[in-house]
Enzyme design. Structure first.
Site, short mmCIF file in Angstrom:
data_model
loop_
_atom_site.label_atom_id
_atom_site.label_comp_id
_atom_site.label_asym_id
_atom_site.label_seq_id
_atom_site.Cartn_x
_atom_site.Cartn_y
_atom_site.Cartn_z
N GLU A 257 16.90 43.98 16.96
CA GLU A 257 17.78 42.82 17.04
C GLU A 257 17.08 41.47 16.97
O GLU A 257 17.05 40.70 17.95
CB GLU A 257 18.64 42.92 18.31
CG GLU A 257 19.45 44.20 18.38
CD GLU A 257 20.40 44.29 19.57
OE1 GLU A 257 20.27 43.47 20.49
OE2 GLU A 257 21.25 45.18 19.57
N GLU B 49 22.60 52.05 17.97
CA GLU B 49 23.22 51.76 19.27
C GLU B 49 24.71 51.59 19.04
O GLU B 49 25.14 50.98 18.07
CB GLU B 49 22.71 50.44 19.88
CG GLU B 49 21.29 50.47 20.36
CD GLU B 49 20.87 49.15 21.03
OE1 GLU B 49 21.75 48.44 21.56
OE2 GLU B 49 19.67 48.86 21.00
#
Ligand code: GBH
Length: 472
Positions: A172, A365
């Site tokens: 991220e 995720e």
């Protein structure tokens, strides 16, 4: 919003990776063990008020010591894959240079134990716990972080690339840049738009540099994990449509486009230049070429969508001309207010397939938006996580049926764990952790997921009725 039709039969091939995900800092504890150096999160967590309830990660799930139990749980849940991260400061306590052999020994034992149980390791190199020593040069805001990351990648790959196939360089980049360097809500707690742009770019360059290292090892698959946040317009008004597209540039295209050879999107570059009042000199010529074409797959972290409108003329939403608003229609939400939007998940996967040349996708995720459901009679009847799983797996199956090349699904998370600035309050695990004793209990969602992983199909409704609350 496009609803998932719920009619696609969920049936995945035997090679599909069903798994769960965690990260080093969130589960390991043992921050002083085996010569580990300090990470930026150790320092940040000591700031008064940085972590809700004042918690820290010194014990967390105690997984640095209890990892054999974690592997037992993965195996009892029939999972074929596990995404974990290596703590950079256990491998290079000073950030670069000297390699700490005990750190590598630990992860080697761990990986070998996964492989013995036929669990495919998916290894993340940087899940936010950069060595504190690198802050001397600005952390990710300094360009020397890129070489440091490449050195670290060499150290880990030399030990593990002969047995780990799936590598995620960075987790991220957008969150690192936004929460770490612009809003100061994550380590290293900096609040500076310019530093944030630089940090984000260096994380992307580090993906390229890390991939260059990793691709020297045969059979290795390299990707970066992006938390993609679809931005939908609040209305058909062209200003809202433009705002949604612009903010998509900020959250999504800013990372997707350079990874897949399109370079940084020009519209977002202009927004940054206007907000900063200068050119983005940190993006040098040749940089985009050093990021592009180095991803064998894309790791997708999907949580929710957001609804966007044009900023008020003198709005408080500066520096950018868009703002997040509430959807007009009634939407399903978690207790914490996060919108639950599986239809968006399917649409996102199809968009990625269409716009990025059919790139192979691994969901790295999905799930971490629910808080707690209490234990009762030894069972945790977390009905909402089960519903969430069913809806999102169905949405993923719909995307796959429509052509998206989805290779795996890794639920966030294996265990309840240290949820960064939110401390231990949100419990996102398939497995409950008693933080006083370290004891682990598979939740009902974990039992459901175990059955899905075993059969490749969603179990019939009501299959948990009468379950004993013990492992399958
Ligand atoms: C993921 O980030 C992370 O990769 C993972 O480590 C994390 O546990 C998981 O989400 C669940 O949240 O109130 O300031 O703490 C997804 C983006 C960023 C969403 C942090 C929630 C909370 C902001 N997440 N955010 S704050």
């Amino acid at each position: 919003m496009t609803e998932s039709t719920g009619t696609t039969d969920v049936a995945f091939s035997p090679g599909f990776l069903w798994g769960a995900a965690t990260s080093s800092y969130q589960i390991e504890g043992s921050l002083d063990a085996d010569g580990r150096g300090e990470s930026v999160w150790d320092v940040f967590a000591r700031r008064p008020g940085a972590i809700e309830d004042g918690g820290d990660a010194s014990v967390a799930c105690d997984s640095y010591r209890r990892w054999p139990e974690d592997i037992d749980l993965i195996s009892r849940m029939n999972l074929g894959a596990y995404r974990f991260s290596v703590a950079w400061s256990r491998i290079m306590p000073e950030g670069r240079g000297r390699v700490e052999k005990r750190g590598l020994d630990h992860y080697e034992r761990f990986v070998d134990a996964l492989l013995e149980r036929d669990i495919v390791p998916v290894l993340t190199l940087n899940h936010w716990d950069m060595p504190q020593a690198l802050m001397a040069d600005g952390g990710w805001a300094g360009r020397s972080s890129v070489d440091a990351f490449a050195e670290y990648t060499v150290a880990v790959a030399d030990r593990l690339a002969d047995r780990v196939q799936w590598w995620i360089t960075q987790n991220e980049p957008w969150i690192i840049a936004l929460l770490g360097y612009r809003l100061g809500l994550h380590a290293p707690g900096i609040r500076d738009l310019g530093a944030s742009v630089a940090a984000g770019h260096h994380v992307m360059l580090a993906h390229g540099a890390g991939a260059d290292v990793l691709r020297r090892y045969p059979g290795v698959q390299v990707g970066a994990a992006l938390n993609l946040l679809p931005c939908v317009p609040a209305s058909d008004d062209e200003r809202d449509v433009a705002a949604a597209w612009a903010s998509d540039g900020y959250c999504n295209r800013w990372h997707l486009d350079p990874l897949f050879g399109k370079g940084y999107p020009a519209d977002m570059r202009e927004h940054y230049e206007r907000a900063l009042g200068r050119e983005l000199t940190e993006i040098r010529s040749g940089d985009e070429a050093a990021i592009a074409g180095r991803s064998d797959f894309l790791a997708v972290n999907y949580y929710t969508r957001r609804v966007m409108a044009a900023a008020e003329p003198d709005g408080a939403d500066q520096p950018f001309p868009w703002r997040v608003v509430s959807p007009r229609e009634q939407v399903p939400r978690t207790d914490e207010g996060t919108e639950i939007s599986p239809g968006t998940f399917r649409d996102l996967l199809l968009r990625l397939h269409r716009e990025y040349d059919g790139v192979p996708l691994i969901i790295a995720e999905n799930g971490g938006i629910f808080a707690d459901t209490p234990m009762h009679d030894g069972r945790i009847r977390d009905v909402r996580r089960q519903t969430f799983l069913r809806q999102h797996v169905t949405a993923m199956a719909e995307a796959a049926a429509a052509g998206a090349d989805v290779r795996g699904y890794l639920h966030w998370s294996l265990l309840d764990n240290f949820e960064w600035a939110l401390g231990y309050r949100p419990r996102f695990g398939l497995v409950h952790v008693d933080y006083r004793t370290g004891e682990r209990t598979i939740k009902d969602s974990g039992l459901l997921y175990a059955e899905l992983a075993r059969t490749g199909r969603l179990p019939a409704a009501g299959f948990l009725q009468g379950a004993a609350g013990t492992a399958p």
